[in-house]
Design a protein around this motif. Structure first.
Motif, short mmCIF file in Angstrom:
data_model
loop_
_atom_site.label_atom_id
_atom_site.label_comp_id
_atom_site.label_asym_id
_atom_site.label_seq_id
_atom_site.Cartn_x
_atom_site.Cartn_y
_atom_site.Cartn_z
N ILE A 1 1.66 -8.92 4.63
CA ILE A 1 1.48 -10.22 4.18
C ILE A 1 -0.03 -10.60 4.12
O ILE A 1 -0.49 -10.47 5.50
CB ILE A 1 2.27 -11.27 4.84
N LYS A 2 -0.68 -10.80 3.16
CA LYS A 2 -2.09 -11.38 3.04
C LYS A 2 -2.08 -12.91 3.12
O LYS A 2 -1.54 -13.42 2.35
CB LYS A 2 -2.84 -10.79 2.23
N THR B 1 1.07 -1.19 -0.01
CA THR B 1 -0.12 0.04 -0.13
C THR B 1 0.92 1.33 0.08
O THR B 1 2.01 1.23 0.55
CB THR B 1 -1.08 -0.02 1.38
N CYS B 2 0.23 2.27 -0.66
CA CYS B 2 1.31 3.32 -0.72
C CYS B 2 0.43 4.78 -1.00
O CYS B 2 -0.50 4.73 -2.09
CB CYS B 2 2.37 3.38 -1.77
N LYS B 3 0.62 5.82 -0.42
CA LYS B 3 -0.30 6.85 -0.39
C LYS B 3 0.78 7.76 -1.20
O LYS B 3 2.03 7.73 -1.17
CB LYS B 3 -0.54 7.77 0.86
N PRO B 4 0.31 8.82 -2.10
CA PRO B 4 1.09 9.63 -2.78
C PRO B 4 2.21 10.64 -1.79
O PRO B 4 1.98 10.79 -0.75
CB PRO B 4 0.21 10.80 -3.26
N LYS B 5 3.61 10.53 -2.15
CA LYS B 5 4.66 11.10 -1.61
C LYS B 5 4.91 10.32 -0.28
O LYS B 5 5.23 11.02 0.60
CB LYS B 5 4.24 12.67 -1.22
N SER C 1 5.52 -3.70 7.55
CA SER C 1 6.72 -3.04 7.76
C SER C 1 7.11 -2.32 6.32
O SER C 1 6.70 -2.48 5.05
CB SER C 1 7.94 -3.86 7.95
N TYR C 2 7.76 -1.11 6.60
CA TYR C 2 8.16 -0.31 5.51
C TYR C 2 9.37 -0.89 4.88
O TYR C 2 9.80 -0.71 3.86
CB TYR C 2 8.65 1.06 5.97
N ASP C 3 9.89 -2.07 5.50
CA ASP C 3 11.15 -2.58 5.08
C ASP C 3 10.92 -4.06 4.40
O ASP C 3 10.40 -4.83 5.23
CB ASP C 3 12.06 -2.81 6.40
#
Length: 71
Positions: A27-28, A16-20, A43-45
């Motif tokens: 994990i699903k 998932t990612c939002k602009p900027k 995690s962001y990693d």
């Protein structure tokens, strides 16, 4: 002593990612015997999430009854 892995019929890394913003990885997965997906181990990693995917989950199919398999 190693911990027992979570037995799943399906597992995938989602992003998932939002602009900027930086992408967030999770994990699903669908545990054996359940009919609802769980989303966790986030995690962001991406490296951490890959490690969790490889070390915390066991994908099983041969042990399942035909009605338990994902179609």
């Amino acid at each position: 002593m190693s911990e027992e892995k979570i037995k799943v019929t399906s597992a995938e890394i989602i992003v998932t990612c939002k602009p900027k913003k930086n992408p967030y990885y999770e994990i699903k997965y669908l545990e054996v015997g359940t009919d609802e997906y769980t989303i966790g181990y986030g995690s962001y990693d991406l490296g951490l999430v890959n490690d969790w995917y490889n070390n915390c989950f066991e994908i099983v199919t041969e042990e399942l009854m035909p009605a338990e398999r994902i179609h």
